[in-house]
Design a protein around this motif. Structure first.
Motif, PDB file in Angstrom:
ATOM      1  N   GLN A 235      24.399  10.648 -11.704  1.00 11.09           N
ATOM      2  CA  GLN A 235      24.625  10.712 -13.146  1.00 11.09           C
ATOM      3  C   GLN A 235      23.335  10.751 -13.952  1.00 11.09           C
ATOM      4  O   GLN A 235      23.238  11.461 -14.954  1.00 11.09           O
ATOM      5  CB  GLN A 235      25.474   9.508 -13.593  1.00 11.09           C
ATOM      6  CG  GLN A 235      26.938   9.610 -13.183  1.00 11.09           C
ATOM      7  CD  GLN A 235      27.729   8.406 -13.653  1.00 11.09           C
ATOM      8  OE1 GLN A 235      27.176   7.358 -13.978  1.00 11.09           O
ATOM      9  NE2 GLN A 235      29.053   8.543 -13.675  1.00 11.09           N
ATOM     10  N   LEU A 287      20.650  20.285 -23.580  1.00 10.60           N
ATOM     11  CA  LEU A 287      21.966  20.695 -23.086  1.00 10.60           C
ATOM     12  C   LEU A 287      22.323  19.957 -21.793  1.00 10.60           C
ATOM     13  O   LEU A 287      23.444  19.457 -21.640  1.00 10.60           O
ATOM     14  CB  LEU A 287      21.990  22.209 -22.856  1.00 10.60           C
ATOM     15  CG  LEU A 287      21.981  23.085 -24.109  1.00 10.60           C
ATOM     16  CD1 LEU A 287      21.902  24.568 -23.727  1.00 10.60           C
ATOM     17  CD2 LEU A 287      23.215  22.826 -24.963  1.00 10.60           C
ATOM     18  N   ILE A 288      21.359  19.888 -20.866  1.00  7.98           N
ATOM     19  CA  ILE A 288      21.619  19.214 -19.582  1.00  7.98           C
ATOM     20  C   ILE A 288      21.919  17.736 -19.801  1.00  7.98           C
ATOM     21  O   ILE A 288      22.908  17.203 -19.308  1.00  7.98           O
ATOM     22  CB  ILE A 288      20.416  19.372 -18.635  1.00  7.98           C
ATOM     23  CG1 ILE A 288      20.343  20.801 -18.111  1.00  7.98           C
ATOM     24  CG2 ILE A 288      20.527  18.404 -17.456  1.00  7.98           C
ATOM     25  CD1 ILE A 288      19.145  21.070 -17.244  1.00  7.98           C
ATOM     26  N   TYR A 289      21.049  17.065 -20.563  1.00 13.36           N
ATOM     27  CA  TYR A 289      21.241  15.629 -20.778  1.00 13.36           C
ATOM     28  C   TYR A 289      22.474  15.353 -21.634  1.00 13.36           C
ATOM     29  O   TYR A 289      23.169  14.355 -21.431  1.00 13.36           O
ATOM     30  CB  TYR A 289      19.996  15.027 -21.427  1.00 13.36           C
ATOM     31  CG  TYR A 289      18.855  14.834 -20.458  1.00 13.36           C
ATOM     32  CD1 TYR A 289      18.818  13.729 -19.616  1.00 13.36           C
ATOM     33  CD2 TYR A 289      17.811  15.747 -20.376  1.00 13.36           C
ATOM     34  CE1 TYR A 289      17.770  13.542 -18.723  1.00 13.36           C
ATOM     35  CE2 TYR A 289      16.759  15.575 -19.487  1.00 13.36           C
ATOM     36  CZ  TYR A 289      16.748  14.465 -18.660  1.00 13.36           C
ATOM     37  OH  TYR A 289      15.717  14.284 -17.770  1.00 13.36           O
ATOM     38  N   GLY A 290      22.733  16.234 -22.590  1.00 14.68           N
ATOM     39  CA  GLY A 290      23.888  16.039 -23.456  1.00 14.68           C
ATOM     40  C   GLY A 290      25.210  16.120 -22.714  1.00 14.68           C
ATOM     41  O   GLY A 290      26.146  15.380 -23.005  1.00 14.68           O
ATOM     42  N   PHE A 291      25.296  17.017 -21.733  1.00  9.51           N
ATOM     43  CA  PHE A 291      26.552  17.199 -20.992  1.00  9.51           C
ATOM     44  C   PHE A 291      26.633  16.326 -19.742  1.00  9.51           C
ATOM     45  O   PHE A 291      27.721  15.985 -19.300  1.00  9.51           O
ATOM     46  CB  PHE A 291      26.729  18.667 -20.608  1.00  9.51           C
ATOM     47  CG  PHE A 291      27.104  19.543 -21.768  1.00  9.51           C
ATOM     48  CD1 PHE A 291      28.374  19.479 -22.327  1.00  9.51           C
ATOM     49  CD2 PHE A 291      26.190  20.419 -22.325  1.00  9.51           C
ATOM     50  CE1 PHE A 291      28.729  20.275 -23.404  1.00  9.51           C
ATOM     51  CE2 PHE A 291      26.531  21.228 -23.407  1.00  9.51           C
ATOM     52  CZ  PHE A 291      27.804  21.155 -23.948  1.00  9.51           C
ATOM     53  N   LYS A 292      25.486  15.956 -19.179  1.00  6.16           N
ATOM     54  CA  LYS A 292      25.497  15.234 -17.911  1.00  6.16           C
ATOM     55  C   LYS A 292      25.568  13.721 -18.083  1.00  6.16           C
ATOM     56  O   LYS A 292      26.259  13.034 -17.325  1.00  6.16           O
ATOM     57  CB  LYS A 292      24.245  15.605 -17.101  1.00  6.16           C
ATOM     58  CG  LYS A 292      24.212  15.022 -15.690  1.00  6.16           C
ATOM     59  CD  LYS A 292      25.339  15.565 -14.826  1.00  6.16           C
ATOM     60  CE  LYS A 292      25.285  14.977 -13.420  1.00  6.16           C
ATOM     61  NZ  LYS A 292      26.449  15.362 -12.606  1.00  6.16           N
ATOM     62  N   THR A 294      26.873  10.403 -19.301  1.00  5.22           N
ATOM     63  CA  THR A 294      28.229  10.050 -19.728  1.00  5.22           C
ATOM     64  C   THR A 294      28.268   9.500 -21.150  1.00  5.22           C
ATOM     65  O   THR A 294      29.121   9.900 -21.957  1.00  5.22           O
ATOM     66  CB  THR A 294      28.831   9.008 -18.760  1.00  5.22           C
ATOM     67  OG1 THR A 294      28.756   9.517 -17.426  1.00  5.22           O
ATOM     68  CG2 THR A 294      30.284   8.727 -19.107  1.00  5.22           C
ATOM     69  N   ARG A 297      27.631  12.266 -23.671  1.00  5.34           N
ATOM     70  CA  ARG A 297      28.758  13.213 -23.672  1.00  5.34           C
ATOM     71  C   ARG A 297      29.961  12.611 -24.385  1.00  5.34           C
ATOM     72  O   ARG A 297      30.604  13.288 -25.196  1.00  5.34           O
ATOM     73  CB  ARG A 297      29.120  13.580 -22.233  1.00  5.34           C
ATOM     74  CG  ARG A 297      30.196  14.671 -22.163  1.00  5.34           C
ATOM     75  CD  ARG A 297      30.459  15.108 -20.746  1.00  5.34           C
ATOM     76  NE  ARG A 297      31.030  14.054 -19.929  1.00  5.34           N
ATOM     77  CZ  ARG A 297      30.408  13.475 -18.907  1.00  5.34           C
ATOM     78  NH1 ARG A 297      29.176  13.847 -18.579  1.00  5.34           N
ATOM     79  NH2 ARG A 297      30.978  12.524 -18.202  1.00  5.34           N
ATOM     80  N   ASN A 298      30.265  11.355 -24.102  1.00  6.04           N
ATOM     81  CA  ASN A 298      31.401  10.690 -24.764  1.00  6.04           C
ATOM     82  C   ASN A 298      31.182  10.575 -26.264  1.00  6.04           C
ATOM     83  O   ASN A 298      32.122  10.730 -27.052  1.00  6.04           O
ATOM     84  CB  ASN A 298      31.623   9.303 -24.164  1.00  6.04           C
ATOM     85  CG  ASN A 298      32.151   9.368 -22.739  1.00  6.04           C
ATOM     86  OD1 ASN A 298      32.648  10.408 -22.303  1.00  6.04           O
ATOM     87  ND2 ASN A 298      32.025   8.278 -22.009  1.00  6.04           N
ATOM     88  N   ILE A 300      29.355  12.611 -28.128  1.00  5.41           N
ATOM     89  CA  ILE A 300      29.496  13.955 -28.693  1.00  5.41           C
ATOM     90  C   ILE A 300      30.979  14.311 -28.843  1.00  5.41           C
ATOM     91  O   ILE A 300      31.399  14.845 -29.881  1.00  5.41           O
ATOM     92  CB  ILE A 300      28.775  15.001 -27.811  1.00  5.41           C
ATOM     93  CG1 ILE A 300      27.259  14.797 -27.866  1.00  5.41           C
ATOM     94  CG2 ILE A 300      29.114  16.421 -28.263  1.00  5.41           C
ATOM     95  CD1 ILE A 300      26.481  15.632 -26.874  1.00  5.41           C
ATOM     96  N   ILE A 301      31.777  14.013 -27.809  1.00  9.82           N
ATOM     97  CA  ILE A 301      33.224  14.287 -27.868  1.00  9.82           C
ATOM     98  C   ILE A 301      33.875  13.494 -28.989  1.00  9.82           C
ATOM     99  O   ILE A 301      34.713  14.009 -29.737  1.00  9.82           O
ATOM    100  CB  ILE A 301      33.885  13.963 -26.506  1.00  9.82           C
ATOM    101  CG1 ILE A 301      33.391  14.933 -25.429  1.00  9.82           C
ATOM    102  CG2 ILE A 301      35.402  14.030 -26.621  1.00  9.82           C
ATOM    103  CD1 ILE A 301      33.799  14.556 -24.019  1.00  9.82           C
TER     104      ILE A 301
END
Length: 318
Positions: A235, A287-292, A294, A297-298, A300-301
């Motif tokens: 992760q 992009l990598i850190y933002g999506f990878k 958790t 990413r949570n 952002i969602i």
């Protein structure tokens, strides 16, 4: 023969090949620069606003994104201006300043990656001592190290370069770097001190690479021992490894090309090779850190859902 007292303006000859496509390149470059700013600023803002992300790993990531903005801002605005100019030029002082930004940006990236590797080493290999080792004071010291080390080194390098007598004013690149200015020096110039600083810089950043390899050897050894450590490694360390690998490949390739490659290659290809480190990492990293990661990413969602629900409420009202 020209020397430093007469060479007050450099001509950026690398942009000449774009003369027939300048407006198209201008539009695409402006769009790309705006995208880089958008994603990096979004990630920085999320980390600053969300108190749950005020942890060492995310603080370092925030600095990583700030450095991406710093480096790209040292290139893209000037490049966009050059695309609108018939004869792209840069002042002697501006050239030295841009060279300082380019080198300090690239080396700050490596320093931050080294510090991030240390953070992951402590988190996975010494989890019980993580809070005490990675205190606020220690994180502040590491952040200062990652910024001040390249700034000090390249301040000395640029000062030494400014003392050289120059016998040319034409730079076959899209931007200024120390090595290109160095190649314009007259034969009688005192280049010994510049060489010493250059080799010392190489040694310092090779040691950064060795340190990162050492930390990952221990990380891999520790991670195979338990499922929890393996999950944490996947992760939090995989994005770091992708960023590190991409950065090293691009920088090593660019340095080898700049020093040893033939100038017979098409100018467009030379330009792309020269600016790879300003194209790929500044956009890829957020992009990598933002999506990878958790937590990010949570977050952002959650922000996206809140924004969507807010729009639905407004729509229902009207």
């Amino acid at each position: 023969m020209e020397n430093v007292s007469v060479v007050r303006v450099f001509t950026l000859a690398g942009i000449n090949e774009t003369v027939n496509y300048r407006m198209t390149i201008f539009a695409l470059t402006l769009l790309y620069y705006c995208v880089i700013l958008f994603f990096n600023i979004c990630l920085i803002t999320i980390i600053i606003v969300d108190e749950n992300l005020h942890e060492p790993m995310y603080v370092l990531l925030c600095n990583f994104c700030i450095n991406g903005i710093y480096g790209t801002t040292g290139f893209y605005p000037k490049f966009l201006l050059d695309l609108l100019t018939s004869i792209p030029q840069i002042s002697y002082e501006g050239c030295l300043f841009q060279a300082f930004i380019m080198y300090s940006f690239a080396c700050s990236d490596l320093s931050i990656l080294a510090v991030m590797a240390y953070d992951r080493y402590v988190a996975i290999c010494r989890p019980l001592h993580y809070r005490s080792i990675m205190s606020k004071r220690r994180v502040t010291q590491l952040v200062c190290f990652s910024w001040l080390t390249p700034f000090c080194i390249f301040s000395i390098s640029v000062i030494l370069t400014s003392r050289l007598s120059l016998c040319g004013s034409k730079i076959q690149k899209l931007f200024c770097v120390n090595w290109v200015i160095f190649k314009l020096a007259c034969n009688e110039s005192d280049i010994v001190s510049n060489n010493i600083v250059s080799y010392a810089t190489i040694v310092i950043y090779v040691l950064h690479g060795v340190f990162i390899m050492w930390t990952y050897m221990h990380l891999v050894k520790t991670s195979v021992k338990s499922i929890d450590d393996r999950v944490r490694f996947m992760q939090t360390c995989v994005p770091h490894l992708i960023s590190l690998t991409t950065f090293l490949i691009i920088i090593v390739f660019d340095l080898l090309y700049m020093r040893f490659a033939s100038t017979k290659l098409p100018q467009g290809l030379q330009n792309f090779i020269a600016i790879e480190f300003l194209i790929i990492p500044p956009l890829m990293n957020p992009l990598i850190y933002g999506f990878k990661l958790t937590k990010i990413r949570n977050r952002i969602i959650q922000l996206f859902l809140n924004f969507h629900l807010h729009n639905i409420r407004i729509y229902r009202i009207y």
